[in-house]
Design a protein around this motif. Structure first.
Motif, PDB file in Angstrom:
ATOM      1  N   GLY A 175       0.818  -1.213   0.000  1.00  0.00           N
ATOM      2  CA  GLY A 175       0.000   0.000   0.000  1.00  0.00           C
ATOM      3  C   GLY A 175       0.845   1.254   0.000  1.00  0.00           C
ATOM      4  N   ALA A 176       1.909   1.256   0.796  1.00  0.00           N
ATOM      5  CA  ALA A 176       2.791   2.418   0.854  1.00  0.00           C
ATOM      6  C   ALA A 176       3.482   2.630  -0.484  1.00  0.00           C
ATOM      7  CB  ALA A 176       3.828   2.248   1.973  1.00  0.00           C
ATOM      8  N   ARG A 177       3.893   1.544  -1.123  1.00  0.00           N
ATOM      9  CA  ARG A 177       4.522   1.670  -2.446  1.00  0.00           C
ATOM     10  C   ARG A 177       3.539   2.222  -3.456  1.00  0.00           C
ATOM     11  NH1 ARG A 177       6.746  -3.579  -1.193  1.00  0.00           N
ATOM     12  NH2 ARG A 177       5.209  -4.469  -2.579  1.00  0.00           N
ATOM     13  N   MET A 178       2.321   1.721  -3.433  1.00  0.00           N
ATOM     14  CA  MET A 178       1.307   2.173  -4.391  1.00  0.00           C
ATOM     15  C   MET A 178       0.969   3.657  -4.175  1.00  0.00           C
ATOM     16  SD  MET A 178      -1.161  -1.155  -4.590  1.00  0.00           S
ATOM     17  CE  MET A 178      -2.226  -0.447  -5.831  1.00  0.00           C
ATOM     18  N   ARG A 179       1.048   4.111  -2.949  1.00  0.00           N
ATOM     19  CA  ARG A 179       0.775   5.523  -2.646  1.00  0.00           C
ATOM     20  C   ARG A 179       1.996   6.410  -2.874  1.00  0.00           C
ATOM     21  NH1 ARG A 179      -1.845   2.739   1.518  1.00  0.00           N
ATOM     22  NH2 ARG A 179      -0.120   3.101   2.960  1.00  0.00           N
ATOM     23  N   PHE A 181       4.625   9.207   7.440  1.00  0.00           N
ATOM     24  CA  PHE A 181       3.744   8.167   6.925  1.00  0.00           C
ATOM     25  C   PHE A 181       3.665   7.054   7.971  1.00  0.00           C
ATOM     26  CE2 PHE A 181       5.592  10.040   3.034  1.00  0.00           C
ATOM     27  CZ  PHE A 181       4.420  10.492   2.435  1.00  0.00           C
ATOM     28  N   PRO A 182       2.511   6.873   8.605  1.00  0.00           N
ATOM     29  CA  PRO A 182       2.403   5.858   9.665  1.00  0.00           C
ATOM     30  C   PRO A 182       2.825   4.452   9.222  1.00  0.00           C
ATOM     31  CG  PRO A 182       0.486   7.284   9.693  1.00  0.00           C
ATOM     32  CD  PRO A 182       1.275   7.645   8.464  1.00  0.00           C
ATOM     33  N   SER A 183       2.557   4.076   7.976  1.00  0.00           N
ATOM     34  CA  SER A 183       2.923   2.729   7.530  1.00  0.00           C
ATOM     35  C   SER A 183       4.437   2.541   7.502  1.00  0.00           C
ATOM     36  CB  SER A 183       2.326   2.435   6.151  1.00  0.00           C
ATOM     37  OG  SER A 183       2.815   3.345   5.189  1.00  0.00           O
ATOM     38  N   LEU A 184       5.185   3.584   7.119  1.00  0.00           N
ATOM     39  CA  LEU A 184       6.645   3.477   7.107  1.00  0.00           C
ATOM     40  C   LEU A 184       7.192   3.466   8.527  1.00  0.00           C
ATOM     41  CD1 LEU A 184       7.617   5.893   4.183  1.00  0.00           C
ATOM     42  CD2 LEU A 184       7.062   3.453   4.095  1.00  0.00           C
ATOM     43  N   ASP A 185       6.627   4.286   9.391  1.00  0.00           N
ATOM     44  CA  ASP A 185       7.049   4.298  10.796  1.00  0.00           C
ATOM     45  C   ASP A 185       6.831   2.925  11.425  1.00  0.00           C
ATOM     46  OD1 ASP A 185       7.543   6.986  10.330  1.00  0.00           O
ATOM     47  OD2 ASP A 185       5.932   7.703  11.631  1.00  0.00           O
TER      48      ASP A 185
END
Length: 85
Positions: free
Chosen positions: A13-17, A46-50
């Motif tokens: 998801g993070a990559r797609m965003r 970005f919460p997903s990266l954190d």
């Protein structure tokens, strides 16, 4: 304490965003060479990266330069999430 390279994976998801950034963390290492406490000291915004960085540190094993599990301590680490073609 030296971490055996913790790898943080950027979620699909993070990559797609298109999320990229740097996450800095501080970790307290227990007597068995594992993370006891992990704190994000600089967010990527970005919460997903954190979360990915924190989870990587929780999976890591910290050792001395001689390869012996670290007997406690503190470490600061930075994770760079960068999209490549």
């Amino acid at each position: 304490a030296i971490p055996l390279p913790p790898r943080a994976w950027n979620t699909l998801g993070a990559r797609m965003r298109g999320e990229e950034g740097v996450v800095s963390v501080r970790v307290i290492v227990n007597a068995k060479g594992r993370a006891d406490r992990v704190e994000v000291t600089e967010s990527s915004r970005f919460p997903s990266l954190d979360r990915a960085a924190v989870e990587a540190v929780k999976r890591a094993r910290f050792v001395t330069e001689g390869g012996i599990p670290a007997a406690g301590g503190e470490a600061a680490l930075a994770f760079r999430f960068k999209l490549v073609d």
